[in-house]
Scaffold this active site. Structure first.
Site, PDB file in Angstrom:
ATOM      1  N   CYS B 178     -25.309  28.969  10.060  1.00 20.62           N
ATOM      2  CA  CYS B 178     -25.763  27.936   9.146  1.00 20.62           C
ATOM      3  C   CYS B 178     -26.884  27.136   9.814  1.00 20.62           C
ATOM      4  O   CYS B 178     -27.905  27.710  10.174  1.00 20.62           O
ATOM      5  CB  CYS B 178     -24.619  27.082   8.629  1.00 20.62           C
ATOM      6  SG  CYS B 178     -23.497  26.418   9.876  1.00 20.62           S
ATOM      7  N   ARG B 179     -26.701  25.809   9.989  1.00 18.47           N
ATOM      8  CA  ARG B 179     -27.849  24.999  10.385  1.00 18.47           C
ATOM      9  C   ARG B 179     -27.987  24.782  11.876  1.00 18.47           C
ATOM     10  O   ARG B 179     -29.050  24.452  12.359  1.00 18.47           O
ATOM     11  CB  ARG B 179     -27.739  23.621   9.724  1.00 18.47           C
ATOM     12  CG  ARG B 179     -27.863  23.697   8.242  1.00 18.47           C
ATOM     13  CD  ARG B 179     -27.394  22.414   7.614  1.00 18.47           C
ATOM     14  NE  ARG B 179     -27.564  22.458   6.182  1.00 18.47           N
ATOM     15  CZ  ARG B 179     -27.034  21.586   5.345  1.00 18.47           C
ATOM     16  NH1 ARG B 179     -26.278  20.614   5.827  1.00 18.47           N
ATOM     17  NH2 ARG B 179     -27.238  21.689   4.061  1.00 18.47           N
TER      18      ARG B 179
END
Lengths: 221, 221
Positions: B178-179
């Site tokens: 993800c981030r």
DNA sequence: GTTCTATTCAATGGAATGCTTGAATAGAAC
DNA sequence: GTTCTATTCAAGCATTCCATTGAATAGAAC
């Protein structure tokens, strides 16, 4: 699902460092401390504020962890707590230079007209230092010279320069430097030297850039 | 002597960028925008704030020059105005991690226990992608996938993962990302996949690190 | 011990900030 | 043209921030 309060608290904590820098006077303090440790009174003079106010700003920086202190006899010295802080300050300055509009005008208004001033790059100065055909003047306050300076430079705080003119070899090329491109001490020195008929130039940037380029430095007086 | 008002004004201007970041919600916005452009409503959802409040924060960032806007039909997309801003954000985070105390506890409290989760490094993932023996899941919101993702990754927003489990080759090793390290979507994905009996791991960091390491990326859905 | 000095603390008032609420705007869709 | 929707604006209130002032502290010098 992740707890929202936790996320907010995390980002609040991350923003703490920014808050510490989010004030002109504290930015100024960090900038001065980039040159090395200083006492509270000294810093107060530097940023034109009362000692009490300066002390409070310093304590805010301390709480944020950006600086640390050391006691020496009756006075307390503040310094940046790590090199990352100086990186942060420089990055912030780069961002501001790129994105805050009106900043160039402000800088120009503060720095004044530099068109008549001769300048020298780091590389050229390094070569000339190696060849020994240059006199280098550190025109910052002597506390900053003591905390670190270009190896081979003489400490001549800008206020003392006129009185010490005759100590400087009148045939030599003279290079003055101070804190960096926003610092006007070296400009003043070059003007004064030029008026006195010397061959004078200012180093393009300042001591921090010299040091972070890992060029030769020295400490103490 | 240099004019004091001018100096103060200069440093006040330099501190503007810091002021823009000196708020948890704005820090959160910058962090999200690190992943690519987003609309106002979208960002409001992301940071759990009202649209009006989010809009005001965005405009403060805009005034400071850290973001810029683009209109597309009825909505307005915000994005970072330059890569330096993302550098600034990362530097600030590094400083906070190093110096703001209690931050690790906050991060741990938010992220939760990761000890049971298998992880994979960027290098390993790159090799496996080259060999083709891995399924890579981008579990961020699809807007972020569209703005840029690891080449070869599938977009499976975390909320859709359970419903799409059967679409994923049950024999393959699965890697979710993800981030970045503070982002918990990939953690959640790996737990869900592991419960379903899959061989799952999370990428150690996130998309921004992948992109700034100049590894292969793609855009669009 | 007393005096001196550098720094910090505490209290004040005025300004800026942050979030809420409800209204206004400006394009898109019709 | 009217309606709809994403975004912005404006006003209000509580909170935080900043410079000032004057007092308190803690170590050095005597």
């Amino acid at each position: 699902m992740a707890d929202h309060a936790g996320k907010a608290a995390l980002y609040d904590a991350l923003a703490e460092s920014a808050k510490a820098l989010a004030n002109g006077r504290r930015a100024e303090l960090i900038d001065v401390l980039t040159q090395g440790e200083r006492s509270v009174e000294d810093l107060a003079l530097e940023i034109d504020q009362t000692v009490a106010n300066t002390s409070q700003h310093l304590q805010r920086l301390l709480r944020a962890g950006l600086v640390r202190t050391r006691r020496d006899g009756t006075r307390i010295f503040y310094e940046l707590s790590s090199p990352v802080v100086s990186t942060l300050w420089h990055t912030m300055r780069r961002v501001a230079e790129e994105h805050v509009d009106g900043l160039e005008q402000l800088a120009a208004a503060y720095v004044g007209d530099r068109s008549g001033l001769d300048t020298m790059t780091r590389d050229e100065l390094r070569e000339r230092l190696r060849d020994g055909d240059v006199v280098v003047l550190d025109v910052r306050p002597s506390a900053e010279y003591a905390a670190g300076h270009i190896r081979g430079a003489l400490s001549v705080p800008i206020g003392d320069l006129r009185a010490r003119l005759q100590d400087i070899d009148s045939g030599a090329r003279v290079v003055a430097y101070c804190r960096g491109s926003y610092c006007v001490y070296a400009d003043e020195a070059v003007r004064l030297l030029a008026e006195a008929g010397r061959d004078a130039a200012r180093l393009e940037d300042g001591f921090p850039e010299w040091a972070s380029a890992r060029l030769p430095v020295a400490r103490g007086m």
